[in-house]
Write an enzyme that holds these catalytic residues in place. Structure first.
Site, PDB file in Angstrom:
ATOM      1  N   ASN A 111      41.366 -13.326 -68.622  1.00  0.00           N
ATOM      2  CA  ASN A 111      40.801 -14.651 -68.906  1.00  0.00           C
ATOM      3  C   ASN A 111      39.282 -14.596 -68.846  1.00  0.00           C
ATOM      4  O   ASN A 111      38.685 -13.814 -69.607  1.00  0.00           O
ATOM      5  CB  ASN A 111      41.475 -15.794 -68.150  1.00  0.00           C
ATOM      6  CG  ASN A 111      41.540 -15.713 -66.657  1.00  0.00           C
ATOM      7  OD1 ASN A 111      42.038 -14.747 -66.094  1.00  0.00           O
ATOM      8  ND2 ASN A 111      41.037 -16.717 -65.979  1.00  0.00           N
ATOM      9  N   ASP A 112      38.613 -15.369 -68.024  1.00  0.00           N
ATOM     10  CA  ASP A 112      37.164 -15.581 -68.162  1.00  0.00           C
ATOM     11  C   ASP A 112      36.314 -14.307 -68.213  1.00  0.00           C
ATOM     12  O   ASP A 112      36.552 -13.374 -67.438  1.00  0.00           O
ATOM     13  CB  ASP A 112      36.622 -16.369 -66.960  1.00  0.00           C
ATOM     14  CG  ASP A 112      37.455 -17.553 -66.588  1.00  0.00           C
ATOM     15  OD1 ASP A 112      38.402 -17.868 -67.313  1.00  0.00           O
ATOM     16  OD2 ASP A 112      37.162 -18.168 -65.548  1.00  0.00           O
TER      17      ASP A 112
ATOM     18  N   SER B 189      36.331 -16.082 -60.773  1.00  0.00           N
ATOM     19  CA  SER B 189      35.155 -15.900 -61.629  1.00  0.00           C
ATOM     20  C   SER B 189      33.824 -15.982 -60.892  1.00  0.00           C
ATOM     21  O   SER B 189      33.715 -16.587 -59.826  1.00  0.00           O
ATOM     22  CB  SER B 189      35.162 -16.943 -62.738  1.00  0.00           C
ATOM     23  OG  SER B 189      36.135 -16.574 -63.673  1.00  0.00           O
TER      24      SER B 189
ATOM     25  N   ARG C 197      34.452 -23.280 -57.072  1.00  0.00           N
ATOM     26  CA  ARG C 197      34.513 -21.860 -57.486  1.00  0.00           C
ATOM     27  C   ARG C 197      33.533 -21.537 -58.605  1.00  0.00           C
ATOM     28  O   ARG C 197      32.873 -22.411 -59.146  1.00  0.00           O
ATOM     29  CB  ARG C 197      35.950 -21.506 -57.929  1.00  0.00           C
ATOM     30  CG  ARG C 197      36.522 -22.400 -59.006  1.00  0.00           C
ATOM     31  CD  ARG C 197      37.965 -21.984 -59.329  1.00  0.00           C
ATOM     32  NE  ARG C 197      38.624 -22.939 -60.197  1.00  0.00           N
ATOM     33  CZ  ARG C 197      39.369 -23.958 -59.773  1.00  0.00           C
ATOM     34  NH1 ARG C 197      39.558 -24.168 -58.487  1.00  0.00           N
ATOM     35  NH2 ARG C 197      39.938 -24.788 -60.644  1.00  0.00           N
ATOM     36  N   ASP C 198      33.499 -20.255 -58.952  1.00  0.00           N
ATOM     37  CA  ASP C 198      32.772 -19.724 -60.116  1.00  0.00           C
ATOM     38  C   ASP C 198      31.246 -19.788 -59.956  1.00  0.00           C
ATOM     39  O   ASP C 198      30.548 -20.394 -60.786  1.00  0.00           O
ATOM     40  CB  ASP C 198      33.184 -20.452 -61.414  1.00  0.00           C
ATOM     41  CG  ASP C 198      34.696 -20.613 -61.550  1.00  0.00           C
ATOM     42  OD1 ASP C 198      35.409 -19.781 -60.978  1.00  0.00           O
ATOM     43  OD2 ASP C 198      35.142 -21.561 -62.221  1.00  0.00           O
TER      44      ASP C 198
HETATM   45  C1  FRU Z   1      38.800 -20.653 -65.502  1.00  0.00           C
HETATM   46  C2  FRU Z   1      39.303 -20.305 -64.108  1.00  0.00           C
HETATM   47  C3  FRU Z   1      38.175 -20.276 -63.095  1.00  0.00           C
HETATM   48  C4  FRU Z   1      38.719 -19.345 -62.053  1.00  0.00           C
HETATM   49  C5  FRU Z   1      39.445 -18.333 -62.893  1.00  0.00           C
HETATM   50  C6  FRU Z   1      40.666 -17.731 -62.243  1.00  0.00           C
HETATM   51  O1  FRU Z   1      39.657 -20.184 -66.512  1.00  0.00           O
HETATM   52  O2  FRU Z   1      40.312 -21.201 -63.721  1.00  0.00           O
HETATM   53  O3  FRU Z   1      37.820 -21.541 -62.590  1.00  0.00           O
HETATM   54  O4  FRU Z   1      37.710 -18.766 -61.283  1.00  0.00           O
HETATM   55  O5  FRU Z   1      39.831 -18.994 -64.076  1.00  0.00           O
HETATM   56  O6  FRU Z   1      41.168 -16.694 -63.021  1.00  0.00           O
END
Ligand code: FRU
Length: 481
Positions: free
Chosen positions: A40-41, A101, A159-160
């Site tokens: 993903n990200d 992330s 997060r992130d």
């Molecule tokens: C976005 C997300 C982030 C998180 C990550 C987990 O797609 O939900 O907020 O850190 O993916 O994989």
């Protein structure tokens, strides 16, 4: 499980699935994908000591979300990528349910990562730790543990972290939810990267003239572009409105002016970055040439995710091509980075055709891994439709000033569409890979990104005009990265 065992287990999974994946005609040729499992990200984008680094959220064990690793690719030119050992493996107590992330910076010659340590208790309860990891070669990372802690103004949907430096001070934005369950961006500062001071809320779902932009803002990014300060966020819980916000989750931006070091950020409207089906959680970085480059996740967590046909081959999702961001007035323009021209196999093939109330098709024009540049002159038509590989339909309705992309739904093959208002259609710049399309309209003022799964042999391109147009088409086949 300890780090070594987890890594071994991941490598085994990659090895076991290698053959299966090689047989997949939908494996992409010039996009970054997971070697197996789910991506993903994009994370930790950085140009460090002359090398581009792209990390990504990776579940090696399943084509579903789970306890994420940080996968890692490097490149000297944004075109040829080398797979590296995963940078982060979720083996510590503070990240046991995933190294979520985050971002990368260079400090004192080292490459420093900031990410979210995710700890789950059942389905609804979680703990969140913003952690640091350091590397002196950009390849092996030493974890330093949690450094930025959850202030009491937010729920654990926090997060992130995205970290940057401005006027000799380090800042971080973190995606968050306030206690009223509204999406916000939390702002922090630090002088040593280890201790962080909470400045306050930089922007939010109901702040600064917004009425309601969702219950959680993920993956914030904040940077100066020209004289403006741009905030990217990926809000969750925004209701669809006309042609806007049609996907499960959105990604977009605000243009504004930040009083450096404070929560004062006066910004305009939220604008979606991409009008297509598969785009989420983008991140940007500045390279040594001073370009602001964005890469997004060419996917999204939604109901359709589980129906992608690559899942039976053991992998799912990819990243977009790198796109340079340029500010034109209050609008962000996206341009494929010029390096991508190196992918062109030969001189472009040119077609130039005048059409009036007719349909024309070319059996091989679209290609499968290709770049198409289409210029529209003297367009006077109620509608003009482009059909690509008998699967994608791009329609411009000149009376309604509406551009529409249609594809077949992964779940059941039914046609679904995304649209955006477009006062004029002048040019389309299309990047096609085996199972993805990225359409840059009028020099990148609107972009549509989507995955699609056509017959691998179908290369047809057809145009149907109700009215008249003079089309100039240029096409290049592209090589694999
Ligand atoms: C976005 C997300 C982030 C998180 C990550 C987990 O797609 O939900 O907020 O850190 O993916 O994989």
């Amino acid at each position: 499980m300890n780090q070594v065992d987890l890594l071994q287990k991941a490598y085994k999974k990659v090895e076991d699935n290698k053959e299966n994946i090689q047989l997949d005609p939908y494996r992409l040729h010039f996009h970054l994908m997971p070697p197996t499992g789910l991506l993903n990200d994009p994370n930790g984008l950085i140009h460090y000591k002359g090398t581009y680094h792209v990390f990504y959220q990776w579940n090696p064990f399943q084509t579903a979300h789970g306890s994420k690793f940080w996968g890692h690719y490097t490149s000297r030119d944004l075109i040829h990528w080398q797979e590296q050992q995963p940078a982060l493996v979720p083996n510590e107590w503070y990240e046991k349910d995933g190294c979520y992330s985050g971002s990368a910076i260079e400090a004192n010659g080292e490459l420093v990562l900031f990410y979210t340590g995710n700890v789950k208790h059942g389905e609804d309860k979680r703990e969140t730790y913003q952690c640091m990891a350091v590397s002196s070669d950009g390849l092996k990372f030493e974890k330093k543990g949690p450094v930025l802690f959850l202030p009491e103004e937010y729920t654990s949907h926090f997060r992130d972290p995205k970290v940057w430096k401005r006027e000799d001070v380090w800042y971080a934005v973190v995606g968050a939810q306030n206690l009223n369950k509204e999406g916000v961006v939390a702002l922090f500062s630090s002088t040593n990267l280890k201790e962080w001071n909470h400045i306050g809320i930089l922007a939010g779902s109901k702040l600064n003239g917004l009425t309601d932009l969702g219950y959680m803002w993920e993956c914030p990014d904040f940077f100066k572009l020209g004289e403006k300060d741009v905030l990217l966020v990926s809000p969750q819980g925004v209701e669809a409105k006309g042609h806007l916000y049609q996907n499960e989750f959105q990604s977009g931006y605000f243009i504004g002016k930040w009083k450096v070091g404070t929560t004062e950020y006066l910004h305009g409207e939220f604008t979606e970055l991409d009008r297509g089906f598969d785009f989420y959680a983008p991140q940007t970085f500045e390279d040594e040439r001073g370009r602001r480059i964005m890469i997004g996740w060419m996917g999204i967590t939604d109901e359709q995710e589980v129906y992608q046909p690559t899942i039976e081959k053991g992998w799912v999702h990819a990243l977009t091509i790198p796109r340079e961001l340029v500010l034109e007035g209050e609008k962000l323009i996206q341009k494929p980075v010029t390096e991508l021209k190196q992918l062109r196999q030969e001189d472009g093939i040119k077609y130039n055709v005048k059409l009036e109330n007719e349909e024309k098709s070319w059996e091989k024009l679209a290609g499968v891994v290709s770049e198409l540049k289409i210029r529209f002159e003297h367009l006077e038509a109620e509608t003009i439709e482009l059909n690509i590989r008998s699967h994608l339909k791009l329609t411009y309705n000149q009376d309604q000033n509406l551009f529409t992309l249609q594809r077949k739904r992964f779940k059941d093959g039914k046609v679904e569409s995304r649209s955006c208002e477009l006062p004029k259609l002048e040019e389309l710049y299309i990047y096609l890979d085996t199972s993805s399309v990225e359409i840059f309209i009028n020099g990148g003022s609107e972009v549509f990104t989507a995955r699609f799964f056509a017959d691998p042999k179908d290369e047809e391109f057809a145009v149907n005009v109700k009215g008249q147009v003079h089309l100039f088409i240029e096409k290049w086949n592209l090589v694999s990265r």
